[in-house]
Structure formats: C-alpha cells, structure tokens
Design a protein around this motif. Sequence first.
Motif, PDB file in Angstrom:
ATOM      1  N   TYR A 106       0.724  -1.227   0.030  1.00  0.00           N
ATOM      2  CA  TYR A 106       0.043   0.022   0.138  1.00  0.00           C
ATOM      3  C   TYR A 106       0.786   1.310   0.061  1.00  0.00           C
ATOM      4  O   TYR A 106       2.164   1.208   0.599  1.00  0.00           O
ATOM      5  N   THR A 107       0.473   2.264  -0.833  1.00  0.00           N
ATOM      6  CA  THR A 107       1.140   3.755  -0.638  1.00  0.00           C
ATOM      7  C   THR A 107      -0.057   4.716  -0.706  1.00  0.00           C
ATOM      8  O   THR A 107      -1.065   4.529  -1.177  1.00  0.00           O
ATOM      9  N   ARG A 108       0.179   5.663   0.395  1.00  0.00           N
ATOM     10  CA  ARG A 108      -0.786   6.672   0.296  1.00  0.00           C
ATOM     11  C   ARG A 108      -1.001   7.540  -1.074  1.00  0.00           C
ATOM     12  O   ARG A 108      -2.013   8.032  -1.204  1.00  0.00           O
ATOM     13  N   GLU A 109       0.219   7.615  -1.668  1.00  0.00           N
ATOM     14  CA  GLU A 109       0.091   8.349  -2.903  1.00  0.00           C
ATOM     15  C   GLU A 109      -0.875   7.707  -4.002  1.00  0.00           C
ATOM     16  O   GLU A 109      -1.669   8.448  -4.650  1.00  0.00           O
ATOM     17  N   LEU A 110      -1.000   6.199  -3.936  1.00  0.00           N
ATOM     18  CA  LEU A 110      -1.525   5.592  -4.768  1.00  0.00           C
ATOM     19  C   LEU A 110      -2.997   5.795  -4.449  1.00  0.00           C
ATOM     20  O   LEU A 110      -4.056   6.000  -4.996  1.00  0.00           O
ATOM     21  N   GLU A 111      -3.331   5.674  -3.072  1.00  0.00           N
ATOM     22  CA  GLU A 111      -4.919   5.873  -2.562  1.00  0.00           C
ATOM     23  C   GLU A 111      -5.399   7.525  -3.029  1.00  0.00           C
ATOM     24  O   GLU A 111      -6.321   7.543  -3.330  1.00  0.00           O
ATOM     25  N   ASP A 112      -4.637   8.358  -2.663  1.00  0.00           N
ATOM     26  CA  ASP A 112      -4.979   9.923  -3.102  1.00  0.00           C
ATOM     27  C   ASP A 112      -5.177   9.806  -4.445  1.00  0.00           C
ATOM     28  O   ASP A 112      -6.096  10.407  -4.910  1.00  0.00           O
ATOM     29  N   ALA A 113      -4.388   9.469  -5.369  1.00  0.00           N
ATOM     30  CA  ALA A 113      -4.714   9.546  -6.691  1.00  0.00           C
ATOM     31  C   ALA A 113      -5.678   8.556  -7.120  1.00  0.00           C
ATOM     32  O   ALA A 113      -6.575   9.066  -7.859  1.00  0.00           O
ATOM     33  N   THR A 114      -6.210   7.585  -6.488  1.00  0.00           N
ATOM     34  CA  THR A 114      -7.399   6.656  -6.965  1.00  0.00           C
ATOM     35  C   THR A 114      -8.624   7.344  -6.671  1.00  0.00           C
ATOM     36  O   THR A 114      -9.575   7.522  -7.296  1.00  0.00           O
ATOM     37  N   ILE A 119     -13.435  10.586  -8.138  1.00  0.00           N
ATOM     38  CA  ILE A 119     -14.180  11.900  -7.923  1.00  0.00           C
ATOM     39  C   ILE A 119     -14.430  12.076  -9.538  1.00  0.00           C
ATOM     40  O   ILE A 119     -15.620  12.860  -9.955  1.00  0.00           O
ATOM     41  N   GLN A 120     -13.314  12.473 -10.027  1.00  0.00           N
ATOM     42  CA  GLN A 120     -13.361  13.045 -11.392  1.00  0.00           C
ATOM     43  C   GLN A 120     -14.261  12.191 -12.481  1.00  0.00           C
ATOM     44  O   GLN A 120     -15.011  12.781 -13.260  1.00  0.00           O
ATOM     45  N   SER A 121     -14.176  10.857 -12.063  1.00  0.00           N
ATOM     46  CA  SER A 121     -15.304   9.984 -13.031  1.00  0.00           C
ATOM     47  C   SER A 121     -16.740   9.656 -12.489  1.00  0.00           C
ATOM     48  O   SER A 121     -17.432   9.128 -13.055  1.00  0.00           O
ATOM     49  N   THR A 131      -8.969   0.401   5.145  1.00  0.00           N
ATOM     50  CA  THR A 131      -9.144   1.560   6.157  1.00  0.00           C
ATOM     51  C   THR A 131      -8.401   2.835   5.364  1.00  0.00           C
ATOM     52  O   THR A 131      -7.427   2.753   5.113  1.00  0.00           O
ATOM     53  N   LEU A 132      -9.356   3.618   4.689  1.00  0.00           N
ATOM     54  CA  LEU A 132      -8.615   4.905   3.880  1.00  0.00           C
ATOM     55  C   LEU A 132      -8.443   5.878   4.782  1.00  0.00           C
ATOM     56  O   LEU A 132      -8.850   5.858   6.152  1.00  0.00           O
ATOM     57  N   SER A 133      -7.750   7.045   4.533  1.00  0.00           N
ATOM     58  CA  SER A 133      -7.165   7.970   5.433  1.00  0.00           C
ATOM     59  C   SER A 133      -8.499   8.908   5.729  1.00  0.00           C
ATOM     60  O   SER A 133      -9.562   8.764   4.659  1.00  0.00           O
ATOM     61  N   LEU A 139     -13.042  13.979   1.532  1.00  0.00           N
ATOM     62  CA  LEU A 139     -13.300  14.457   0.259  1.00  0.00           C
ATOM     63  C   LEU A 139     -14.247  13.644  -0.556  1.00  0.00           C
ATOM     64  O   LEU A 139     -14.946  14.258  -1.268  1.00  0.00           O
ATOM     65  N   LEU A 140     -14.299  12.366  -0.499  1.00  0.00           N
ATOM     66  CA  LEU A 140     -15.362  11.682  -1.171  1.00  0.00           C
ATOM     67  C   LEU A 140     -16.925  12.226  -0.639  1.00  0.00           C
ATOM     68  O   LEU A 140     -17.613  12.532  -1.280  1.00  0.00           O
ATOM     69  N   GLU A 141     -16.783  12.608   0.535  1.00  0.00           N
ATOM     70  CA  GLU A 141     -17.989  13.170   1.266  1.00  0.00           C
ATOM     71  C   GLU A 141     -18.184  14.528   0.708  1.00  0.00           C
ATOM     72  O   GLU A 141     -19.467  14.847   0.515  1.00  0.00           O
ATOM     73  N   LYS A 142     -17.471  15.298   0.513  1.00  0.00           N
ATOM     74  CA  LYS A 142     -17.725  16.748  -0.100  1.00  0.00           C
ATOM     75  C   LYS A 142     -18.266  16.541  -1.341  1.00  0.00           C
ATOM     76  O   LYS A 142     -18.669  17.483  -2.058  1.00  0.00           O
ATOM     77  N   TRP A 143     -17.914  15.413  -2.175  1.00  0.00           N
ATOM     78  CA  TRP A 143     -18.458  15.405  -3.475  1.00  0.00           C
ATOM     79  C   TRP A 143     -19.655  14.366  -3.449  1.00  0.00           C
ATOM     80  O   TRP A 143     -20.030  13.900  -4.773  1.00  0.00           O
TER      81      TRP A 143
END
Length: 349
Positions: A106-114, A119-121, A131-133, A139-143
């Motif tokens: 796991y990498t946090r960078e890949l989680e953020d990019a995913t 959101i964009q899609s 468990t996500l950060s 951020l998902l909730e904002k969208w």
Amino acid sequence: MSKKPTLRDVSRVTGLSMWTVSRALGDLSGVSSDTRETVRQAAAELGYVPNRVAQELRKNTRRSVAVITASTSNYYYINMMKGIQRTLRPTGRTAVVADIAAEGVYTRELEDATVQDLIQSRAAGVIATLTLSLDSVELLEKWDIPVVFVDSDPPAEAAMVPAITMDNFAASVEVGAHLAGHGYRDWLFLAYPSRWSTRADRERGIRHASERFQANLEVIESENDVESAYATLSAHLDHGSLPRAIVAANNPMVHGALRVLHERSFAVPDQVALIGYDDFDWAPLLNPALTVLDQDSEDIGVQAAQILTRIIEDQIQSERNGRPPRPAYQPADRRRVEPRLIVRRSCGC
C-alpha cells in the motif's frame, strides 16, 4: 505562469460549498437565481472556466460503483465481488475494481490518486476493503460519494460511515482454542501489515489464546501478497525450527505458506498443522483439505451493495426534490458478521 483557478477557489471566494458552486455553474437544480449569478460572477472574475466534460459526468445517473481493494490476488475479494455484482445488476449499476496495492504494498500516494480519479469519473459510491485515510473519506463526502467499508474499520473520526466487519478477536481466540484442543503448544502466526485494520484484532486474539492455553507463539509479518508471504516464512524457517501449527492470516498468507511447506516436503498436518482465514473455492480440494475461519465474503458483498444502493437511491430522490444529495447513513449500516470455523483435515482433524 500562475496556477489555473479551480472550483475550490470559486467556493472559497463566494463562501459557498463546492456542491452549490458546481450546481450553479452546471445549471442544475437546487440553487437560487441570485446564488447562481453570484457564483458566475466570481468565476468570471477569477478566470475560472468550467470543465464541461466534468459537468456532464456530474449529471449522470450514478451507474458506477468503485470497489477499492488491496491486491486482487486475495480470493476473499473474488467471492465478495460475486455478491456485489449480483446485487447491483438489477439496479442497472456496475462495479469496477480499483486496486491500491496491486503488488501487496500500500502507498498513500496511490490511495490519493485513486480517490481523485473516482471523483473525476463521478463514481456513484465506494466499497472499501481497507481503512482509507480520513482525508480521503472527507473528500469523497464533499463530492457526495458515499463509502461503505467491508472487512476493515473506517477512520475512528468517521463514526457514522457504514462498515461490515467481523469480531476478529473472538474469531482468533476460537482458532487458538481449536489448536489447543489438538494438544499443539507451538504456534506461528503469519500476518499481513497493520495497515489493514483486521490485523490488530486477529493478532490480539491469537496472542490471548496462546496465553490462555499456555502455548508458545511467534508472530512474523509479511507484505500482503503471496510472494512476500513465501519469502518471509522461508527466511524464518531457515533460521528457526518448524512450529507445530501455522495460522495464516488471510488467503495470500495461506498460498505463500503452502508453497513453502510443499517445497520443503513438510507433511500437513502430521508435521505442521495449518489454519487459514477466509474460505475459498479450492480450499476443500487441497490435500489435505484446508481448515478455515470463514466469514462468507460473498454475503458481505451482498450486504455492502444493498446498503450502498439504498444510500444512492436516497441521494437521487433528494436531488429530484431540490435538496443537496448528502449521503444519509443510518446506525443499522454498522454491522458485525459471525465467522464460522470450517473444520477440515489440515488442522489434524
């Protein structure tokens, strides 16, 4: 060159939420004419140009659900996807897999990019298997993208976010009691990293059982993939003795352990007993058949998809009524499933 203005900049200048700004610029319902004009004026002054493609995506009918996994080599996910797809199909929705640990790391960078990609899609919702950060969840909730966690806990601060989990502590105590019933007193727990929240309670339970039944316990940690499990157990056996029983904490750990035992011609269960977590289709076909602690991941997939479908349908109805489509979570969306110890021959039975 200065940075191009974003939707967030328009939100900041106007003091309005990103949801309101987005709907105002996209000519969508739920925004007054005065608010729409305020937003458009602020966007013009900032030089913000709406992304028409993104606006069209926001007008979709919420057809795509993303399932965030961490290494699809785990059979747990395959059976879970069966339940998710079967439940979504009548709704006209589809599930897509987003693997944020394809090689078990796991990498946090890949989680953020995913999360940004989802959101964009304009994904309708997310089912997350680790468990996500808190930042990702917020951020998902904002969208307005709802999240349901399976087999992992949400961040501690996200108290109302849905989750379907197992009492991993009690389950591991049951595994230890079964090993003790065979008279085994030398155990090895082959674990994946603590990034997966189930790890802590599984280890805590097996430690508690070892103390209760006066067994010697060693815990070794591998990355969450077959090759790492194989290398970790191999290295351990190169410098230590063979335990009387191995508890493999998930399917990749089972696969790696079986490779090691087969290559070294260790007889299961005569020389070393083996118990794994999570059943899979070919577990009864092994020689000997594998004893597992099963939590029926296919049924968990059904439950997760049912919860997510209800939330999405409520959002669609809110939009039709001119209200913000905030995800509406309920206390019943937090569930515990009961595991079942499936006893076969690999434990010595």
